[in-house]
Design a protein around this motif. Structure first.
Motif, PDB file in Angstrom:
ATOM      1  N   HIS A  26     -94.149 -14.781 -94.522  1.00  0.00           N
ATOM      2  CA  HIS A  26     -93.308 -14.325 -95.746  1.00  0.00           C
ATOM      3  C   HIS A  26     -93.097 -15.421 -96.726  1.00  0.00           C
ATOM      4  CE1 HIS A  26     -91.497 -10.490 -94.143  1.00  0.00           C
ATOM      5  NE2 HIS A  26     -92.745 -10.790 -93.747  1.00  0.00           N
ATOM      6  N   SER A  27     -92.575 -16.859 -96.230  1.00  0.00           N
ATOM      7  CA  SER A  27     -92.267 -17.999 -97.344  1.00  0.00           C
ATOM      8  C   SER A  27     -93.689 -18.461 -97.999  1.00  0.00           C
ATOM      9  CB  SER A  27     -91.768 -18.803 -96.290  1.00  0.00           C
ATOM     10  OG  SER A  27     -90.778 -18.713 -95.770  1.00  0.00           O
ATOM     11  N   ILE A  28     -94.865 -18.293 -97.144  1.00  0.00           N
ATOM     12  CA  ILE A  28     -96.196 -18.619 -97.826  1.00  0.00           C
ATOM     13  C   ILE A  28     -96.426 -17.724 -98.757  1.00  0.00           C
ATOM     14  CG2 ILE A  28     -98.358 -18.601 -97.432  1.00  0.00           C
ATOM     15  CD1 ILE A  28     -97.818 -19.721 -94.587  1.00  0.00           C
ATOM     16  N   VAL A  29     -96.291 -16.342 -98.551  1.00  0.00           N
ATOM     17  CA  VAL A  29     -96.562 -15.229 -99.640  1.00  0.00           C
ATOM     18  C   VAL A  29     -95.545 -15.420-100.906  1.00  0.00           C
ATOM     19  CG1 VAL A  29     -96.772 -13.033-100.139  1.00  0.00           C
ATOM     20  CG2 VAL A  29     -97.877 -13.763 -98.183  1.00  0.00           C
ATOM     21  N   SER A  30     -94.371 -15.572-100.453  1.00  0.00           N
ATOM     22  CA  SER A  30     -93.372 -15.836-101.393  1.00  0.00           C
ATOM     23  C   SER A  30     -93.797 -17.179-102.397  1.00  0.00           C
ATOM     24  CB  SER A  30     -91.958 -15.933-100.975  1.00  0.00           C
ATOM     25  OG  SER A  30     -91.687 -14.866-100.267  1.00  0.00           O
ATOM     26  N   GLY A  31     -94.107 -18.109-101.561  1.00  0.00           N
ATOM     27  CA  GLY A  31     -94.287 -19.269-102.656  1.00  0.00           C
ATOM     28  C   GLY A  31     -95.450 -19.033-103.499  1.00  0.00           C
TER      29      GLY A  31
ATOM     30  N   ALA B  76    -104.311  -9.113-100.746  1.00  0.00           N
ATOM     31  CA  ALA B  76    -105.266  -8.938 -99.736  1.00  0.00           C
ATOM     32  C   ALA B  76    -104.888  -9.952 -98.638  1.00  0.00           C
ATOM     33  CB  ALA B  76    -106.526  -8.863-100.075  1.00  0.00           C
ATOM     34  N   ILE B  77    -104.403 -10.925 -99.087  1.00  0.00           N
ATOM     35  CA  ILE B  77    -104.332 -12.185 -98.141  1.00  0.00           C
ATOM     36  C   ILE B  77    -102.981 -11.766 -97.166  1.00  0.00           C
ATOM     37  CG2 ILE B  77    -103.607 -14.672 -97.739  1.00  0.00           C
ATOM     38  CD1 ILE B  77    -105.298 -15.378-100.229  1.00  0.00           C
ATOM     39  N   ALA B  78    -101.933 -11.385 -98.154  1.00  0.00           N
ATOM     40  CA  ALA B  78    -100.780 -11.021 -97.274  1.00  0.00           C
ATOM     41  C   ALA B  78    -100.691  -9.928 -96.328  1.00  0.00           C
ATOM     42  CB  ALA B  78     -99.633 -10.557 -98.457  1.00  0.00           C
ATOM     43  N   LEU B  79    -101.641  -8.924 -96.607  1.00  0.00           N
ATOM     44  CA  LEU B  79    -101.734  -7.713 -95.845  1.00  0.00           C
ATOM     45  C   LEU B  79    -102.667  -7.955 -94.695  1.00  0.00           C
ATOM     46  CD1 LEU B  79    -100.152  -6.479 -98.129  1.00  0.00           C
ATOM     47  CD2 LEU B  79    -101.506  -4.330 -97.972  1.00  0.00           C
ATOM     48  N   GLY B  80    -103.949  -8.737 -95.159  1.00  0.00           N
ATOM     49  CA  GLY B  80    -105.052  -8.530 -94.355  1.00  0.00           C
ATOM     50  C   GLY B  80    -105.021  -9.713 -93.212  1.00  0.00           C
ATOM     51  N   ILE B  81    -104.408 -10.947 -93.592  1.00  0.00           N
ATOM     52  CA  ILE B  81    -104.213 -11.833 -92.698  1.00  0.00           C
ATOM     53  C   ILE B  81    -102.920 -12.185 -92.224  1.00  0.00           C
ATOM     54  CG2 ILE B  81    -104.184 -14.413 -92.779  1.00  0.00           C
ATOM     55  CD1 ILE B  81    -106.131 -14.695 -95.165  1.00  0.00           C
ATOM     56  N   PHE B  82    -101.792 -12.130 -92.854  1.00  0.00           N
ATOM     57  CA  PHE B  82    -100.513 -12.128 -92.359  1.00  0.00           C
ATOM     58  C   PHE B  82     -99.963 -11.098 -91.879  1.00  0.00           C
ATOM     59  CE2 PHE B  82    -100.467 -15.619 -95.912  1.00  0.00           C
ATOM     60  CZ  PHE B  82    -100.887 -16.539 -94.847  1.00  0.00           C
ATOM     61  N   LYS B  83    -100.758  -9.745 -92.057  1.00  0.00           N
ATOM     62  CA  LYS B  83    -100.193  -8.407 -91.394  1.00  0.00           C
ATOM     63  C   LYS B  83     -98.965  -8.251 -91.996  1.00  0.00           C
ATOM     64  CE  LYS B  83    -103.964  -8.807 -89.248  1.00  0.00           C
ATOM     65  NZ  LYS B  83    -105.380  -8.102 -90.128  1.00  0.00           N
TER      66      LYS B  83
ATOM     67  N   LEU C 176     -91.061  -8.697-101.428  1.00  0.00           N
ATOM     68  CA  LEU C 176     -90.876 -10.100-101.409  1.00  0.00           C
ATOM     69  C   LEU C 176     -90.539 -10.619-102.597  1.00  0.00           C
ATOM     70  CD1 LEU C 176     -93.644 -11.494 -98.797  1.00  0.00           C
ATOM     71  CD2 LEU C 176     -91.156 -11.281 -98.518  1.00  0.00           C
ATOM     72  N   GLU C 177     -89.449 -11.607-102.553  1.00  0.00           N
ATOM     73  CA  GLU C 177     -89.206 -11.983-103.886  1.00  0.00           C
ATOM     74  C   GLU C 177     -89.869 -13.679-103.846  1.00  0.00           C
ATOM     75  OE1 GLU C 177     -87.444 -11.358-106.512  1.00  0.00           O
ATOM     76  OE2 GLU C 177     -86.835  -9.298-105.447  1.00  0.00           O
ATOM     77  N   SER C 178     -90.374 -14.150-105.109  1.00  0.00           N
ATOM     78  CA  SER C 178     -90.946 -15.497-105.206  1.00  0.00           C
ATOM     79  C   SER C 178     -89.739 -16.468-104.655  1.00  0.00           C
ATOM     80  CB  SER C 178     -91.335 -15.801-106.507  1.00  0.00           C
ATOM     81  OG  SER C 178     -92.252 -14.721-107.009  1.00  0.00           O
ATOM     82  N   ILE C 179     -90.075 -17.408-104.169  1.00  0.00           N
ATOM     83  CA  ILE C 179     -89.465 -18.828-104.039  1.00  0.00           C
ATOM     84  C   ILE C 179     -90.393 -19.931-104.511  1.00  0.00           C
ATOM     85  CG2 ILE C 179     -88.295 -17.902-101.905  1.00  0.00           C
ATOM     86  CD1 ILE C 179     -90.294 -19.697-100.230  1.00  0.00           C
ATOM     87  N   ASN C 180     -89.530 -20.835-105.319  1.00  0.00           N
ATOM     88  CA  ASN C 180     -90.136 -21.807-106.083  1.00  0.00           C
ATOM     89  C   ASN C 180     -90.746 -22.808-105.038  1.00  0.00           C
ATOM     90  OD1 ASN C 180     -88.033 -23.772-105.050  1.00  0.00           O
ATOM     91  ND2 ASN C 180     -86.677 -23.172-107.088  1.00  0.00           N
TER      92      ASN C 180
ATOM     93  N   ILE D 152     -99.858 -26.109 -91.525  1.00  0.00           N
ATOM     94  CA  ILE D 152     -99.476 -24.917 -92.432  1.00  0.00           C
ATOM     95  C   ILE D 152     -99.542 -25.298 -93.884  1.00  0.00           C
ATOM     96  CG2 ILE D 152     -97.795 -23.011 -92.801  1.00  0.00           C
ATOM     97  CD1 ILE D 152     -97.165 -23.228 -90.001  1.00  0.00           C
ATOM     98  N   ARG D 153     -98.739 -26.471 -94.177  1.00  0.00           N
ATOM     99  CA  ARG D 153     -98.792 -27.040 -95.418  1.00  0.00           C
ATOM    100  C   ARG D 153    -100.288 -27.081 -96.146  1.00  0.00           C
ATOM    101  NH1 ARG D 153     -94.277 -31.458 -96.570  1.00  0.00           N
ATOM    102  NH2 ARG D 153     -92.465 -29.866 -96.485  1.00  0.00           N
ATOM    103  N   ARG D 154    -101.086 -27.548 -95.302  1.00  0.00           N
ATOM    104  CA  ARG D 154    -102.515 -27.726 -95.700  1.00  0.00           C
ATOM    105  C   ARG D 154    -103.081 -26.202 -96.250  1.00  0.00           C
ATOM    106  NH1 ARG D 154    -107.288 -31.133 -95.109  1.00  0.00           N
ATOM    107  NH2 ARG D 154    -109.205 -30.099 -94.254  1.00  0.00           N
ATOM    108  N   ARG D 155    -102.925 -25.144 -95.340  1.00  0.00           N
ATOM    109  CA  ARG D 155    -103.518 -23.915 -95.418  1.00  0.00           C
ATOM    110  C   ARG D 155    -102.749 -23.438 -96.575  1.00  0.00           C
ATOM    111  NH1 ARG D 155    -106.530 -20.815 -92.446  1.00  0.00           N
ATOM    112  NH2 ARG D 155    -107.751 -22.954 -92.545  1.00  0.00           N
ATOM    113  N   TYR D 156    -101.666 -23.585 -96.835  1.00  0.00           N
ATOM    114  CA  TYR D 156    -101.022 -23.206 -97.999  1.00  0.00           C
ATOM    115  C   TYR D 156    -101.708 -23.629 -99.382  1.00  0.00           C
ATOM    116  CZ  TYR D 156     -97.329 -22.243-101.567  1.00  0.00           C
ATOM    117  OH  TYR D 156     -96.642 -21.786-102.694  1.00  0.00           O
ATOM    118  N   ILE D 157    -101.814 -24.854 -99.327  1.00  0.00           N
ATOM    119  CA  ILE D 157    -102.405 -25.493-100.606  1.00  0.00           C
ATOM    120  C   ILE D 157    -104.001 -25.103-100.800  1.00  0.00           C
ATOM    121  CG2 ILE D 157    -103.511 -27.680-101.542  1.00  0.00           C
ATOM    122  CD1 ILE D 157    -100.827 -27.188-102.295  1.00  0.00           C
ATOM    123  N   GLN D 158    -104.557 -24.917 -99.586  1.00  0.00           N
ATOM    124  CA  GLN D 158    -106.097 -24.179 -99.766  1.00  0.00           C
ATOM    125  C   GLN D 158    -105.753 -22.875-100.313  1.00  0.00           C
ATOM    126  OE1 GLN D 158    -107.135 -24.463 -95.548  1.00  0.00           O
ATOM    127  NE2 GLN D 158    -107.825 -26.612 -95.881  1.00  0.00           N
TER     128      GLN D 158
END
Length: 336
Positions: free
Chosen positions: A8-13, A34-41, A50-54, A67-73
């Motif tokens: 949830h944090s990754i998608v919000s970010g 698609a990433i949120a539904l398909g990968i993170f289910k 989901l609200e955005s977080i800075n 996880i930080r690396r995957r987020y930046i990817q």
């Protein structure tokens, strides 16, 4: 910390990252969904709420390096899906990387795509990518190298390639030959540029089941990245995005890569405004490819494929737990 909170944090970010006063472009929103539904289910209702977080908040929640690396990817992929390019989006991406303590070639490439011409950006990228060519070449035969530092292949290597057409139906080698034949391509030869690179790359196409279309190339890069998140696979995945989504350059005939288009947003064929990820079903295929890669029990991308050429492709896929890809209207050519 639970995986659910991480996701949830990754998608919000990422929701915050793509928002340049417009909540993100339609293409970026479709890819992120698609990433949120398909990968993170994440259920669609939860995703919509989901609200955005800075990026500062994200950095406090997501602390694990991988996880930080995957987020930046994922952030870079989404950045490349914005047309035309945005200084504001790039600034947010760089700020995020700084908060997460990450840097690297991918971020530099994004910066140069805005600050440089297509020719300059292409030249710089090729220089950075070349250092990974050796890792991404077919690992077969004695370790001899040519004057450019690439792997040198002996006569038996090319004789084996020539024999693929008469190997048993269903074997990896025969399927490799069929892949080239149905796509109207010539097998790598003694006169080809980097033959070992293309043999390795296209063996991965065959095993993963993706054809050499725009979305097929992007999916293969994402698949390999999830299967083995090494720098070489990350740069290879970036290459596919830069060709088929950003349109900065294209594979060359006389050179390894050639610059494409004009300054700004040089995607050729779609008026500089769209990339492959605008195709219906393409975002879902990308998410599926990222998920498929995680299911493999080992990395087949740089194994000695030539040595495995006589083995049935079905057995190779079973050995590495390569599950069937998502069939989508974005690409009707998937071969499985």
């Amino acid at each position: 910390m639970s995986s659910k909170l991480h996701f949830h944090s990754i998608v919000s970010g990422l929701k915050d990252l793509i928002d340049c006063g417009d909540n993100g472009t339609e293409e970026q929103i479709n890819v992120l969904k698609a990433i949120a539904l398909g990968i993170f289910k994440i259920p669609i209702e939860a995703y919509n709420n989901l609200e955005s977080i800075n990026q500062q908040q994200l950095a406090k929640v997501v602390v694990e390096p991988f996880i930080r690396r995957r987020y930046i990817q994922l952030a870079v992929m989404l950045e490349l899906c914005r047309h035309p390019k945005s200084h504001q989006q790039l600034s947010k991406l760089e700020s995020s990387a700084e908060e997460l303590g990450l840097n690297g070639n991918a971020l530099t490439v994004c910066r140069k795509m805005i600050d440089m011409s297509a020719l300059e950006a292409t030249t710089d990228y090729i220089r950075r990518y070349k250092q990974y060519f050796l890792v991404l070449q077919e690992q077969h035969g004695p370790e001899a190298f040519n004057h450019e530092g690439g792997r040198q292949y002996d006569e038996s290597f090319f004789q084996t390639l020539d024999s693929f057409s008469i190997m048993s139906p269903g074997s990896l080698g025969r399927e490799f030959f069929n892949f080239y034949e149905r796509n109207g391509m010539h097998l790598p030869s003694r006169t080809s540029i980097n033959p070992g690179y293309y043999v390795c790359h296209d063996m991965n196409h065959v095993i993963a089941g993706y054809e050499p279309t725009g979305i097929g190339e992007i999916c293969l890069g994402a698949f390999k990245l999830s299967m083995n998140d090494c720098d070489a696979n990350w740069m290879a995945s970036m290459t596919n995005f830069l060709i088929h989504e950003a349109g900065v350059f294209k594979p060359g005939k006389s050179a390894q890569y050639e610059p494409l288009g004009v300054d700004g947003d040089p995607f050729d064929g779609l008026n500089g405004k769209q990339g492959v990820m605008t195709l219906k079903g393409a975002p879902e295929m990308l998410a599926d490819a990222l998920e498929r890669g995680t299911k493999c029990n080992n990395d087949f991308s740089t194994m000695d494929h030539i040595e495995m050429a006589t083995v049935p492709l079905k057995e190779v896929r079973e050995k590495y737990n390569v599950v069937p890809p998502l069939m989508s209207v974005a690409d009707a050519s998937i071969h499985w």
